[in-house]
Motif scaffolding. Structure first.
Motif, PDB file in Angstrom:
ATOM      1  N   PHE A 180       0.837  -1.206   0.000  1.00  0.00           N
ATOM      2  CA  PHE A 180       0.000   0.000   0.000  1.00  0.00           C
ATOM      3  C   PHE A 180       0.870   1.253   0.000  1.00  0.00           C
ATOM      4  CE2 PHE A 180      -2.149   3.484   2.167  1.00  0.00           C
ATOM      5  CZ  PHE A 180      -3.261   3.620   1.355  1.00  0.00           C
ATOM      6  N   THR A 181       1.985   1.218   0.728  1.00  0.00           N
ATOM      7  CA  THR A 181       2.888   2.370   0.738  1.00  0.00           C
ATOM      8  C   THR A 181       3.397   2.668  -0.670  1.00  0.00           C
ATOM      9  OG1 THR A 181       3.582   1.870   3.009  1.00  0.00           O
ATOM     10  CG2 THR A 181       5.031   3.285   1.708  1.00  0.00           C
ATOM     11  N   LEU A 182       3.731   1.608  -1.415  1.00  0.00           N
ATOM     12  CA  LEU A 182       4.196   1.810  -2.785  1.00  0.00           C
ATOM     13  C   LEU A 182       3.077   2.326  -3.688  1.00  0.00           C
ATOM     14  CD1 LEU A 182       6.375  -1.410  -3.157  1.00  0.00           C
ATOM     15  CD2 LEU A 182       7.218   0.952  -3.081  1.00  0.00           C
ATOM     16  N   ALA A 222      -7.517  -1.780   1.363  1.00  0.00           N
ATOM     17  CA  ALA A 222      -7.211  -0.430   0.888  1.00  0.00           C
ATOM     18  C   ALA A 222      -6.559  -0.451  -0.480  1.00  0.00           C
ATOM     19  CB  ALA A 222      -6.314   0.294   1.888  1.00  0.00           C
ATOM     20  N   ILE A 223      -5.728  -1.501  -0.744  1.00  0.00           N
ATOM     21  CA  ILE A 223      -5.075  -1.601  -2.055  1.00  0.00           C
ATOM     22  C   ILE A 223      -6.112  -1.720  -3.159  1.00  0.00           C
ATOM     23  CG2 ILE A 223      -3.667  -3.111  -3.499  1.00  0.00           C
ATOM     24  CD1 ILE A 223      -2.017  -3.737  -0.949  1.00  0.00           C
ATOM     25  N   TYR A 224      -7.052  -2.629  -2.971  1.00  0.00           N
ATOM     26  CA  TYR A 224      -8.052  -2.840  -4.009  1.00  0.00           C
ATOM     27  C   TYR A 224      -9.096  -1.736  -4.021  1.00  0.00           C
ATOM     28  CZ  TYR A 224      -5.752  -7.287  -4.526  1.00  0.00           C
ATOM     29  OH  TYR A 224      -4.804  -8.247  -4.763  1.00  0.00           O
ATOM     30  N   VAL A 247      -6.874   3.693   6.400  1.00  0.00           N
ATOM     31  CA  VAL A 247      -5.404   3.609   6.397  1.00  0.00           C
ATOM     32  C   VAL A 247      -4.759   4.939   6.025  1.00  0.00           C
ATOM     33  CG1 VAL A 247      -5.445   1.150   5.859  1.00  0.00           C
ATOM     34  CG2 VAL A 247      -5.351   2.817   3.997  1.00  0.00           C
ATOM     35  N   CYS A 248      -5.564   5.968   5.799  1.00  0.00           N
ATOM     36  CA  CYS A 248      -5.032   7.297   5.477  1.00  0.00           C
ATOM     37  C   CYS A 248      -4.808   8.058   6.766  1.00  0.00           C
ATOM     38  CB  CYS A 248      -6.007   8.044   4.560  1.00  0.00           C
ATOM     39  SG  CYS A 248      -6.185   7.296   2.933  1.00  0.00           S
TER      40      CYS A 248
END
Length: 820
Positions: free
Chosen positions: A253-255, A329-331, A344-345
């Motif tokens: 997610f960071t990336l 969060a990624i998807y 996650v923000c």
């Protein structure tokens, strides 16, 4: 300079894919070398600007040179966007210098941390401004770039390309996303390289090993190792694998937050999760160039033809509660699902990124649906997402409703307020915030004021309509900072950006505080180079200082303490401002005359002499020389000032001549007392002393005669020369000056007559003394009008004494021989 001239390298078609993290080097500077910070923690990014109020000089020393460097860039650059790049480079260099200074010092400097944080925020804001306004200027003037595309029929990518070219909201929203992702990359530094050090090429190797050896307690573990097994079987992995999975998902997610999807896919492959890398590939828009190509050679097809199915799956995975929150969060980021993304923000930037990412996704899907290019599987997405009415304003309205206390606090931070206004192009709101900050209880940090000033100047250069009063207040506040920071050489250039009348007042107030002669000259030289009205400024400086004198112009008829006070010395020194440039000599004469009139009224002759000595001896000659060859004569006001100056000089000369005469009179040689002895030697000595005395006395008498003649000539020139009366009556009327000059005539002309009478009587020139009565009574000179009755009576009484002495000498009352 036209706005078109700012676009030296127009970026062409900037957007090739929707909701993609593509980079645009000509819009955002991607040079992040030197920004990776190993000495400051992540918490430093949340520092308040209050840190800048510390006493630690480390940060200030490293960043203090930004003040002259920003001005140098502002003055030399002819292209606005080159200027913005210079600003970014300056901030980037100082951030690196601060990091180096802290590392070199071996200690954590609170001030250095604060300065670094505020400069990083400034750098981020300049990058945003550069990106958005390059696009806005180009959109307004770059007609050759914004060309109309044919309506596409078989390509999602062409539909979205046209959307980005035609819809500035979508285009600029993508620029905001790109900007926020570049900030995330800067903060990561070498993170993308370092996170791969723990990557393993075997998928869930600890769980696999446990199942192979059928370790005790492994009955509760998953029995299958396909990607969906933990969710489908409702069984966990080995703790070590679960921890590795959670860390991997957070790093992924960071990336993705930094727009580095390719690096995220590469990490997945290195960790043995190639299937997960494949799930991150389906966002690409479908495009088959063979449909519209005339070439017989087949070209490769781009994108995902089943993107609708992929996106619907991503949306459902983001809604799956059993998945790790970072996986959701990624998807969610890939499918435009805002709710699983926000938890996650953790910062303001993260939340703005999430909302703009979702907004772009929604607008793209709506465009694809309206063009008929959307897949039927897209109907699996919620209608509120496909029909959402997103705007930039709505994004920030949503942020105001956040439940995160940290994000809410960051919303009110100065630079985030500015960034929001830049994104919304809300200049009126921005200047209202500026006004509130300037009038707030806490002083603004110097570097924030520097940024605000240069931002205002940037908008002025673009020709944007701004609230002038707030812009003036911003620049004036920054000028105050420059003075406080001892950057006084920069002041003139910024003051010259103010309206002419305001600039004159502002620079005059600055000059009032400068007492060193060389610095005064330098300040006026800088003002002249900056195009300021130096004559008006120096005049205002003098008038302002003199105007602070609340004492009235009062005639003092009794002798006062002649010592010059400190306040009077300040008035005297202020004349120096008008003497730096010979072109201002007439004004210097006028102002010095005004000062001396007040000193004369107070009988402060030492102060009058001090003012007079300030003026160069060639002042009058210089004034007339400046008007040689002109079509118009010397102005009446200047000519009258010259005459007044000469009148005051005449009085000072008369006063000096009288003092010289008095000192000489009082220094008469004394007759030696003879020694009473009959010795020859004693008699000879007495005779020699007597001869010496007679010789000295004769010389003394000659001196008395010369000095008496000098006093008479000077005083006569004053009495007969219309002292303190203007020679030109066509000058602009100055009632107060006329009254002051008349008052001085009533004080000093009777006094000069009395002095002359005293000299004549002491010199036994009684007949000439009596002629003063004729002079005073003459209708030509009308000196009797300036005599108060009491003084005139005393003067006549003294003349009577001369008449009596003449009568005692056998002459008549007027000193003539009596007829036999």
């Amino acid at each position: 300079m036209s706005a078109r001239s700012h676009l030296r390298n127009p970026p062409g078609s900037l957007f090739r894919q929707a909701v993609t993290p593509r980079r645009y080097p000509d819009v955002l500077s991607m040079n992040t070398s030197g920004l990776a910070d190993t000495s400051f923690t992540d918490d430093d990014t949340n520092l308040s600007s209050d840190l800048l109020n510390g006493d630690d000089p480390l940060g200030e020393a490293a960043a203090g040179s930004l003040f002259p460097e920003f001005l140098a860039s502002f003055l030399k650059s002819s292209d606005l966007f080159d200027l913005l790049k210079d600003y970014q480079d300056l901030c980037r260099g100082k951030i690196a210098a601060l990091q180096h200074a802290v590392l070199g010092s071996g200690r954590r400097s609170k001030t250095a941390v604060g300065v670094k944080w505020i400069l990083q925020q400034e750098l981020n804001t300049w990058r945003l401004i550069n990106s958005l306004y390059r696009d806005r200027v180009q959109a307004e003037f770059g007609d050759d770039v914004m060309t109309d595309l044919p309506v596409p029929s078989e390509s999602e990518r062409l539909v979205v390309d046209q959307l980005f070219q035609c819809d500035k909201v979508v285009r600029q929203s993508q620029l905001v996303v790109d900007w926020l992702e570049s900030i995330a990359r800067d903060r990561m530094g070498h993170f993308a390289d370092n996170i791969e050090c723990y990557a393993k090429n075997v998928y869930w190797e600890n769980t696999l090993h446990a199942l192979k050896v059928r370790r005790t307690g492994s009955a509760a573990l998953v029995t299958e190792l396909d990607p969906d097994a933990p969710v489908r079987l409702q069984r966990p992995l080995v703790d070590l694998d679960r921890e590795d999975d959670n860390r991997l998902l957070q790093d992924l997610f960071t990336l993705i937050r930094a727009g580095m999807i390719e690096q995220a896919q590469r990490l997945c492959k290195r960790c043995g999760q190639a299937w997960r890398a494949a799930t991150l590939e389906g966002w690409k828009l479908y495009h088959d160039p063979n449909i519209t190509s005339d070439s017989l050679r087949l070209q490769p097809v781009e994108g995902n033809p089943q993107r609708g199915i992929w996106k619907a799956c991503c949306w459902r995975m983001a809604e799956e509660q059993q998945l790790n929150r970072y996986e959701r969060a990624i998807y969610a980021a890939l499918s435009g699902n805002i709710k699983p993304l926000l938890p996650v923000c953790e910062s303001w930037e993260d939340c703005v990124w999430a909302h703009f990412k979702v907004m772009i996704d929604s607008l793209v899907e709506q465009e694809l649906m309206s063009s008929g290019m959307a897949h039927q599987d897209a109907d699996a997405l919620p209608r509120e997402h496909l029909e959402a009415n997103w705007t930039m304003n709505k994004v920030f309205e949503e942020l105001q409703a956040t439940e995160s206390k940290k994000v809410m606090e960051e919303t009110t931070e100065h630079y985030h307020v500015i960034q929001k206004a830049v994104i919304l192009e809300d200049l009126d709101g921005l200047l209202e915030d500026f006004s509130d900050w300037l009038t707030g209880p806490k002083p603004l940090p110097p570097h924030l004021l520097r940024f605000m000033t240069h931002l205002v100047l940037f908008y002025h250069s673009l020709g944007m309509a701004l609230k002038e009063d707030v812009c003036v207040d911003v620049i004036k506040s920054y000028v105050g900072v420059l003075i406080k920071e001892d950057q006084w050489e920069l002041v003139a250039s910024y003051v010259s950006q103010l309206p002419v009348d305001v600039a004159t007042v502002q620079y005059a107030s600055v000059l009032e505080t400068i007492s060193q002669s060389e610095r005064r000259k330098r300040c006026l030289h800088l003002a002249n180079d900056a195009g300021l009205d130096v004559a008006a400024i120096t005049k205002l400086v003098v008038e302002t200082v003199l105007g602070r004198d609340n004492t009235e112009f009062t005639l003092h008829t009794h002798t006062l303490d002649n010592a010059t006070t400190q306040e009077e010395l300040e008035k005297i020194d202020i004349i120096d401002w008008l003497l730096i440039d010979p072109a201002h000599r007439a004004e210097a004469l006028k102002q010095s005359n005004a000062i001396m009139r007040k000193f004369l009224a107070a009988q402060k002759l030492d102060a009058v002499k001090a003012v007079f000595s300030k003026l160069p001896e060639n002042s009058v000659t210089e004034i007339y020389r400046q008007w040689e060859g002109q079509d118009t004569p010397l102005p009446a006001e200047d000519e009258n000032a010259v005459r007044e100056h000469l009148c005051i000089r005449a009085y000072l000369e008369a006063h000096k001549a009288f003092n010289d005469w008095t000192n000489h009179i009082n220094s008469a040689p004394q007759r030696p007392d003879p020694a009473h002895q009959d010795k020859f030697t004693v008699r000879v000595a007495n005779e020699m002393r007597e001869k010496e005395y007679q010789s000295e006395y004769a010389r003394w008498e000659v001196g008395v005669g010369h000095l008496t003649v000098k006093v008479k000539e000077i005083i006569h020139s004053i009495l007969f020369g219309a002292w303190m009366v203007d020679s030109r009556q066509d000058a602009l009327e100055d009632v107060w000056r006329s009254r002051q000059m008349a008052t001085l005539r009533s004080l000093y002309l009777p006094r000069l007559c009395a002095l002359l009478l005293h000299v004549l009587q002491r010199s036994n020139q009684h007949q000439e003394a009596l002629r003063l009565a004729d002079i005073i009574a003459s209708d030509q000179h009308r000196l009797y009008e300036v005599f108060p009755k009491k003084e005139l009576s005393q003067f006549l009484q003294r003349l009577r004494d001369s008449s009596l002495l003449l009568l005692d000498d056998g002459l008549d009352a007027l000193g003539y021989q009596l007829k036999p």
